[in-house]
Design an enzyme around this catalytic site. Structure first.
Site, mmCIF file in Angstrom:
data_model
loop_
_atom_site.group_PDB
_atom_site.id
_atom_site.type_symbol
_atom_site.label_atom_id
_atom_site.label_comp_id
_atom_site.label_asym_id
_atom_site.label_seq_id
_atom_site.Cartn_x
_atom_site.Cartn_y
_atom_site.Cartn_z
ATOM 1 N N ASN A 7 0.861 -1.181 0.000
ATOM 2 C CA ASN A 7 0.000 0.000 0.000
ATOM 3 C C ASN A 7 0.897 1.231 0.000
ATOM 4 O O ASN A 7 1.487 1.562 1.023
ATOM 5 C CB ASN A 7 -0.894 -0.032 1.256
ATOM 6 C CG ASN A 7 -1.761 1.206 1.384
ATOM 7 O OD1 ASN A 7 -1.852 2.008 0.449
ATOM 8 N ND2 ASN A 7 -2.396 1.367 2.542
ATOM 9 N N LYS A 9 -0.081 4.258 -0.400
ATOM 10 C CA LYS A 9 -0.823 5.446 0.077
ATOM 11 C C LYS A 9 -0.667 6.596 -0.936
ATOM 12 O O LYS A 9 -0.852 6.371 -2.100
ATOM 13 C CB LYS A 9 -0.351 5.821 1.485
ATOM 14 C CG LYS A 9 -0.393 4.599 2.411
ATOM 15 C CD LYS A 9 -0.306 4.930 3.859
ATOM 16 C CE LYS A 9 -0.243 3.640 4.660
ATOM 17 N NZ LYS A 9 -0.387 3.825 6.076
ATOM 18 N N HIS A 89 -9.958 0.895 4.854
ATOM 19 C CA HIS A 89 -8.692 1.148 5.565
ATOM 20 C C HIS A 89 -8.977 2.146 6.688
ATOM 21 O O HIS A 89 -9.797 3.049 6.528
ATOM 22 C CB HIS A 89 -7.658 1.710 4.582
ATOM 23 C CG HIS A 89 -6.272 1.748 5.147
ATOM 24 N ND1 HIS A 89 -5.875 2.693 6.070
ATOM 25 C CD2 HIS A 89 -5.196 0.944 4.949
ATOM 26 C CE1 HIS A 89 -4.614 2.468 6.409
ATOM 27 N NE2 HIS A 89 -4.169 1.413 5.737
ATOM 28 N N GLU A 91 -7.461 4.627 7.675
ATOM 29 C CA GLU A 91 -7.260 6.040 7.296
ATOM 30 C C GLU A 91 -8.458 6.570 6.508
ATOM 31 O O GLU A 91 -8.745 7.764 6.546
ATOM 32 C CB GLU A 91 -5.944 6.180 6.504
ATOM 33 C CG GLU A 91 -4.743 6.010 7.432
ATOM 34 C CD GLU A 91 -3.459 5.545 6.741
ATOM 35 O OE1 GLU A 91 -3.400 5.530 5.504
ATOM 36 O OE2 GLU A 91 -2.515 5.179 7.473
ATOM 37 N N GLU A 156 -5.653 -5.046 10.591
ATOM 38 C CA GLU A 156 -4.679 -3.970 10.771
ATOM 39 C C GLU A 156 -4.979 -3.221 12.069
ATOM 40 O O GLU A 156 -5.819 -2.309 12.082
ATOM 41 C CB GLU A 156 -4.767 -2.981 9.602
ATOM 42 C CG GLU A 156 -4.396 -3.551 8.264
ATOM 43 C CD GLU A 156 -3.777 -2.488 7.348
ATOM 44 O OE1 GLU A 156 -2.640 -2.673 6.938
ATOM 45 O OE2 GLU A 156 -4.429 -1.473 7.088
ATOM 46 N N GLY A 162 2.178 2.261 10.898
ATOM 47 C CA GLY A 162 3.190 3.323 10.803
ATOM 48 C C GLY A 162 3.882 3.663 12.106
ATOM 49 O O GLY A 162 4.566 4.683 12.196
ATOM 50 N N SER A 192 3.103 -2.027 10.405
ATOM 51 C CA SER A 192 4.538 -2.053 10.719
ATOM 52 C C SER A 192 5.224 -3.373 10.339
ATOM 53 O O SER A 192 6.122 -3.835 11.049
ATOM 54 C CB SER A 192 4.770 -1.722 12.192
ATOM 55 O OG SER A 192 4.396 -0.383 12.449
HETATM 56 C C1 PEP Z 1 -1.114 0.335 6.106
HETATM 57 O O1 PEP Z 1 -1.386 1.504 6.323
HETATM 58 O O2 PEP Z 1 -1.898 -0.380 5.445
HETATM 59 C C2 PEP Z 1 0.132 -0.203 6.641
HETATM 60 C C3 PEP Z 1 0.218 -1.483 6.756
HETATM 61 O O3 PEP Z 1 1.113 0.710 6.970
HETATM 62 P P1 PEP Z 1 2.575 0.434 7.637
HETATM 63 O O4 PEP Z 1 3.103 -0.853 7.064
HETATM 64 O O5 PEP Z 1 3.385 1.612 7.247
HETATM 65 O O6 PEP Z 1 2.349 0.329 9.107
#
Ligand code: PEP
Length: 229
Positions: A7, A9, A89, A91, A156, A162, A192
């Site tokens: 992803n 983003k 997601h 976000e 998630e 992040g 992460s």
């Molecule tokens: C995400 O936002 O889908 C994600 C997995 O981000 P990160 O790996 O940066 O934590």
């Protein structure tokens, strides 16, 4: 094969896609690779990666068609060869995607023949108060009627996205078992994931793959992840 989904983003560029394509050109991938760049890079990604990756969008419109300036519908995504879409997601949920919109988006994707990666996950407060499974059960319950064979669930935890923090492996295992039992679907983990921890996470039987954000923009490290298993 387990899944590695990236992803990007709002990040990435044609140049970064070129670099990733070069870095993957002579490798035999050992994962199902689903690449989700920003909308503007989908077409270019299809040109570069179509032979070894599925290309996904990071969201889609709640509308199937009509006068909705700026929105991108699932049928438009299907038209350019996009075969996955991330829905729900955290976000996007934070910017106003509520359950009813998420349900409609899943239905729209299904109608357009696009596979869905549907995200669920608790915030830090819920996690710290030991209510993760109750919370997830509720999140899944409201979506259950629209989940289908073309849906992959992404667990998630919001507090892991992040931040460099992840749940302990036993927790991931327990939660994935739970979601798998509730939905009967493949469950991938996101939050992460890095080159340093992905093998441990993927070694858990009920982890069907990983969704990778930040680390997927680091071409050398991410390429290594895609061919080492
Ligand atoms: C995400 O936002 O889908 C994600 C997995 O981000 P990160 O790996 O940066 O934590």
């Amino acid at each position: 094969m387990k899944i590695i989904a990236a992803n990007w983003k709002m990040d990435g560029s044609k140049e970064l896609i070129d670099n990733l394509a070069i870095s993957l050109s002579d490798l035999k991938l050992v994962f199902n690779f689903i690449f989700c760049p920003p909308f503007t890079l989908i077409d270019y990604s299809i040109q570069k990666f179509a032979s070894f990756a599925k290309i996904g969008a990071q969201d889609c419109s709640v509308f199937e068609n009509g006068p909705h300036t700026g929105d991108i519908s699932c049928s438009r995504l299907a038209d350019i060869g996009c075969s996955f879409v991330i829905i729900g997601h955290s976000e996007r949920r934070k910017s106003g995607d509520y359950d009813s919109a998420i349900k409609t988006k899943i239905e729209n994707a299904q109608k357009a023949g696009i596979n869905q990666i549907v995200c669920v996950g608790e915030d830090l407060n819920t996690y710290e108060s030991g209510k993760t499974l109750d919370f997830l059960s509720q999140q899944i319950k409201v979506l259950k009627s629209v989940l289908n064979n073309n849906t992959v669930i992404a667990y998630e935890p919001i507090w892991a996205i992040g931040t460099g923090k992840i749940p302990i492996l036993k927790e991931i295992e327990k939660i994935h078992n739970f979601i798998e039992k509730e939905t009967g679907l493949t469950v991938i983990y996101g939050g992460s994931v890095t080159l340093n921890n992905y093998i441990d996470i993927l070694s858990i039987k009920s982890v069907g793959g990983v969704l990778v954000g930040g680390e997927s923009l680091k071409i050398e490290r991410f390429s290594k992840m895609l061919y080492t298993w």
